[in-house]
Motif scaffolding. Structure first.
Motif, PDB file in Angstrom:
ATOM      1  N   SER A 146      23.876  30.465  61.950  1.00  0.00           N
ATOM      2  CA  SER A 146      24.420  31.683  61.358  1.00  0.00           C
ATOM      3  C   SER A 146      24.463  31.642  59.834  1.00  0.00           C
ATOM      4  CB  SER A 146      25.815  31.941  61.909  1.00  0.00           C
ATOM      5  OG  SER A 146      26.665  30.892  61.550  1.00  0.00           O
ATOM      6  N   ILE A 147      24.021  30.550  59.221  1.00  0.00           N
ATOM      7  CA  ILE A 147      24.041  30.443  57.764  1.00  0.00           C
ATOM      8  C   ILE A 147      22.688  30.876  57.226  1.00  0.00           C
ATOM      9  CG2 ILE A 147      24.208  28.872  55.804  1.00  0.00           C
ATOM     10  CD1 ILE A 147      26.168  27.232  57.340  1.00  0.00           C
ATOM     11  N   GLY A 148      22.726  31.850  56.327  1.00  0.00           N
ATOM     12  CA  GLY A 148      21.509  32.344  55.714  1.00  0.00           C
ATOM     13  C   GLY A 148      21.332  31.804  54.314  1.00  0.00           C
ATOM     14  N   THR A 149      20.298  32.280  53.642  1.00  0.00           N
ATOM     15  CA  THR A 149      19.993  31.831  52.287  1.00  0.00           C
ATOM     16  C   THR A 149      21.109  32.198  51.321  1.00  0.00           C
ATOM     17  OG1 THR A 149      17.659  32.182  52.780  1.00  0.00           O
ATOM     18  CG2 THR A 149      18.233  31.892  50.487  1.00  0.00           C
ATOM     19  N   GLY A 150      21.648  33.387  51.460  1.00  0.00           N
ATOM     20  CA  GLY A 150      22.726  33.820  50.566  1.00  0.00           C
ATOM     21  C   GLY A 150      23.946  32.932  50.657  1.00  0.00           C
ATOM     22  N   GLU A 151      24.307  32.564  51.871  1.00  0.00           N
ATOM     23  CA  GLU A 151      25.473  31.696  52.053  1.00  0.00           C
ATOM     24  C   GLU A 151      25.233  30.313  51.473  1.00  0.00           C
ATOM     25  OE1 GLU A 151      24.172  33.514  54.536  1.00  0.00           O
ATOM     26  OE2 GLU A 151      25.767  34.856  55.193  1.00  0.00           O
ATOM     27  N   ILE A 152      24.028  29.799  51.640  1.00  0.00           N
ATOM     28  CA  ILE A 152      23.693  28.480  51.087  1.00  0.00           C
ATOM     29  C   ILE A 152      23.783  28.505  49.565  1.00  0.00           C
ATOM     30  CG2 ILE A 152      21.849  26.776  50.815  1.00  0.00           C
ATOM     31  CD1 ILE A 152      21.023  27.426  53.689  1.00  0.00           C
ATOM     32  N   ILE A 153      23.305  29.582  48.950  1.00  0.00           N
ATOM     33  CA  ILE A 153      23.365  29.705  47.489  1.00  0.00           C
ATOM     34  C   ILE A 153      24.814  29.767  47.025  1.00  0.00           C
ATOM     35  CG2 ILE A 153      22.847  31.258  45.558  1.00  0.00           C
ATOM     36  CD1 ILE A 153      20.206  31.904  47.007  1.00  0.00           C
ATOM     37  N   VAL A 154      25.654  30.519  47.721  1.00  0.00           N
ATOM     38  CA  VAL A 154      27.075  30.610  47.355  1.00  0.00           C
ATOM     39  C   VAL A 154      27.745  29.249  47.484  1.00  0.00           C
ATOM     40  CG1 VAL A 154      29.300  31.591  48.040  1.00  0.00           C
ATOM     41  CG2 VAL A 154      27.277  33.048  47.915  1.00  0.00           C
ATOM     42  N   ILE A 155      27.461  28.521  48.560  1.00  0.00           N
ATOM     43  CA  ILE A 155      28.032  27.186  48.746  1.00  0.00           C
ATOM     44  C   ILE A 155      27.580  26.251  47.635  1.00  0.00           C
ATOM     45  CG2 ILE A 155      28.027  25.151  50.244  1.00  0.00           C
ATOM     46  CD1 ILE A 155      27.919  27.136  52.622  1.00  0.00           C
ATOM     47  N   ALA A 156      26.297  26.305  47.274  1.00  0.00           N
ATOM     48  CA  ALA A 156      25.763  25.455  46.201  1.00  0.00           C
ATOM     49  C   ALA A 156      26.438  25.778  44.872  1.00  0.00           C
ATOM     50  CB  ALA A 156      24.258  25.615  46.095  1.00  0.00           C
ATOM     51  N   LEU A 157      26.650  27.047  44.592  1.00  0.00           N
ATOM     52  CA  LEU A 157      27.323  27.428  43.344  1.00  0.00           C
ATOM     53  C   LEU A 157      28.770  26.957  43.316  1.00  0.00           C
ATOM     54  CD1 LEU A 157      25.926  31.040  42.778  1.00  0.00           C
ATOM     55  CD2 LEU A 157      25.439  28.979  41.436  1.00  0.00           C
ATOM     56  N   ILE A 158      29.461  27.056  44.429  1.00  0.00           N
ATOM     57  CA  ILE A 158      30.850  26.585  44.496  1.00  0.00           C
ATOM     58  C   ILE A 158      30.910  25.078  44.260  1.00  0.00           C
ATOM     59  CG2 ILE A 158      32.814  26.250  46.046  1.00  0.00           C
ATOM     60  CD1 ILE A 158      32.121  29.007  47.259  1.00  0.00           C
ATOM     61  N   VAL A 159      29.995  24.334  44.886  1.00  0.00           N
ATOM     62  CA  VAL A 159      29.952  22.878  44.689  1.00  0.00           C
ATOM     63  C   VAL A 159      29.660  22.565  43.231  1.00  0.00           C
ATOM     64  CG1 VAL A 159      28.648  20.790  45.263  1.00  0.00           C
ATOM     65  CG2 VAL A 159      29.356  22.347  47.073  1.00  0.00           C
ATOM     66  N   LEU A 160      28.723  23.288  42.639  1.00  0.00           N
ATOM     67  CA  LEU A 160      28.386  23.069  41.234  1.00  0.00           C
ATOM     68  C   LEU A 160      29.580  23.345  40.332  1.00  0.00           C
ATOM     69  CD1 LEU A 160      26.139  22.379  39.237  1.00  0.00           C
ATOM     70  CD2 LEU A 160      25.555  24.799  39.184  1.00  0.00           C
ATOM     71  N   LEU A 161      30.333  24.404  40.610  1.00  0.00           N
ATOM     72  CA  LEU A 161      31.516  24.722  39.803  1.00  0.00           C
ATOM     73  C   LEU A 161      32.619  23.690  39.987  1.00  0.00           C
ATOM     74  CD1 LEU A 161      31.728  28.593  40.240  1.00  0.00           C
ATOM     75  CD2 LEU A 161      31.163  27.335  38.150  1.00  0.00           C
ATOM     76  N   LEU A 162      32.799  23.211  41.212  1.00  0.00           N
ATOM     77  CA  LEU A 162      33.881  22.260  41.481  1.00  0.00           C
ATOM     78  C   LEU A 162      33.610  20.883  40.879  1.00  0.00           C
ATOM     79  CD1 LEU A 162      34.829  23.080  45.173  1.00  0.00           C
ATOM     80  CD2 LEU A 162      36.171  23.545  43.131  1.00  0.00           C
ATOM     81  N   PHE A 163      32.385  20.404  41.033  1.00  0.00           N
ATOM     82  CA  PHE A 163      32.097  19.023  40.645  1.00  0.00           C
ATOM     83  C   PHE A 163      31.326  18.896  39.337  1.00  0.00           C
ATOM     84  CE2 PHE A 163      32.489  18.891  45.308  1.00  0.00           C
ATOM     85  CZ  PHE A 163      33.554  18.027  45.396  1.00  0.00           C
ATOM     86  N   GLY A 164      30.671  19.927  38.886  1.00  0.00           N
ATOM     87  CA  GLY A 164      29.906  19.857  37.653  1.00  0.00           C
ATOM     88  C   GLY A 164      28.537  19.244  37.894  1.00  0.00           C
ATOM     89  N   GLY A 165      27.619  19.526  37.007  1.00  0.00           N
ATOM     90  CA  GLY A 165      26.240  19.086  37.155  1.00  0.00           C
ATOM     91  C   GLY A 165      26.054  17.578  37.081  1.00  0.00           C
ATOM     92  N   LYS A 166      26.880  16.899  36.321  1.00  0.00           N
ATOM     93  CA  LYS A 166      26.719  15.449  36.158  1.00  0.00           C
ATOM     94  C   LYS A 166      27.275  14.665  37.338  1.00  0.00           C
ATOM     95  CE  LYS A 166      26.735  15.611  31.149  1.00  0.00           C
ATOM     96  NZ  LYS A 166      27.358  15.157  29.920  1.00  0.00           N
ATOM     97  N   LYS A 167      28.213  15.241  38.040  1.00  0.00           N
ATOM     98  CA  LYS A 167      28.882  14.528  39.134  1.00  0.00           C
ATOM     99  C   LYS A 167      28.101  14.626  40.452  1.00  0.00           C
ATOM    100  CE  LYS A 167      32.942  12.497  39.339  1.00  0.00           C
ATOM    101  NZ  LYS A 167      33.112  11.181  38.811  1.00  0.00           N
ATOM    102  N   ILE A 168      27.286  15.658  40.614  1.00  0.00           N
ATOM    103  CA  ILE A 168      26.580  15.881  41.881  1.00  0.00           C
ATOM    104  C   ILE A 168      25.627  14.734  42.225  1.00  0.00           C
ATOM    105  CG2 ILE A 168      24.948  17.412  43.077  1.00  0.00           C
ATOM    106  CD1 ILE A 168      26.411  19.742  41.783  1.00  0.00           C
ATOM    107  N   PRO A 169      24.803  14.232  41.276  1.00  0.00           N
ATOM    108  CA  PRO A 169      23.939  13.094  41.642  1.00  0.00           C
ATOM    109  C   PRO A 169      24.725  11.870  42.107  1.00  0.00           C
ATOM    110  CG  PRO A 169      23.162  14.070  39.619  1.00  0.00           C
ATOM    111  CD  PRO A 169      24.476  14.722  39.940  1.00  0.00           C
TER     112      PRO A 169
END
Length: 71
Positions: A9-32
């Motif tokens: 039930s997860i589409g492309t839009g939902e994946i993009i929203v989840i990715a943006l939330i993760v990026l906002l929460l952890f920042g670009g340097k912390k994700i790797p």
């Protein structure tokens, strides 16, 4: 492989929203660092499962040898 229970039930839009939330929460340097830790955890889990499977196989072959010796 695309029939995971929770991914149907997860589409492309939902994946993009989840990715943006993760990026906002952890920042670009912390994700790797998070992904590296996740990768190590998965590798450790796979090694543990492999160890248990090997142990089960060795016990099965040991029992088979014992059974053939008894006959």
């Amino acid at each position: 492989m695309s029939s995971f229970l929770f991914l149907n039930s997860i589409g492309t839009g939902e994946i993009i929203v989840i990715a943006l939330i993760v990026l906002l929460l952890f920042g670009g340097k912390k994700i790797p660092e998070l992904m590296k830790g996740l990768g190590k955890g998965v590798k450790s889990f796979k090694d543990g499962v492999k160890g248990v499977e090997d142990e089960i196989r060795s016990e099965d072959t040991k029992e088979d040898k014992d059974n053939t010796l008894e006959k």
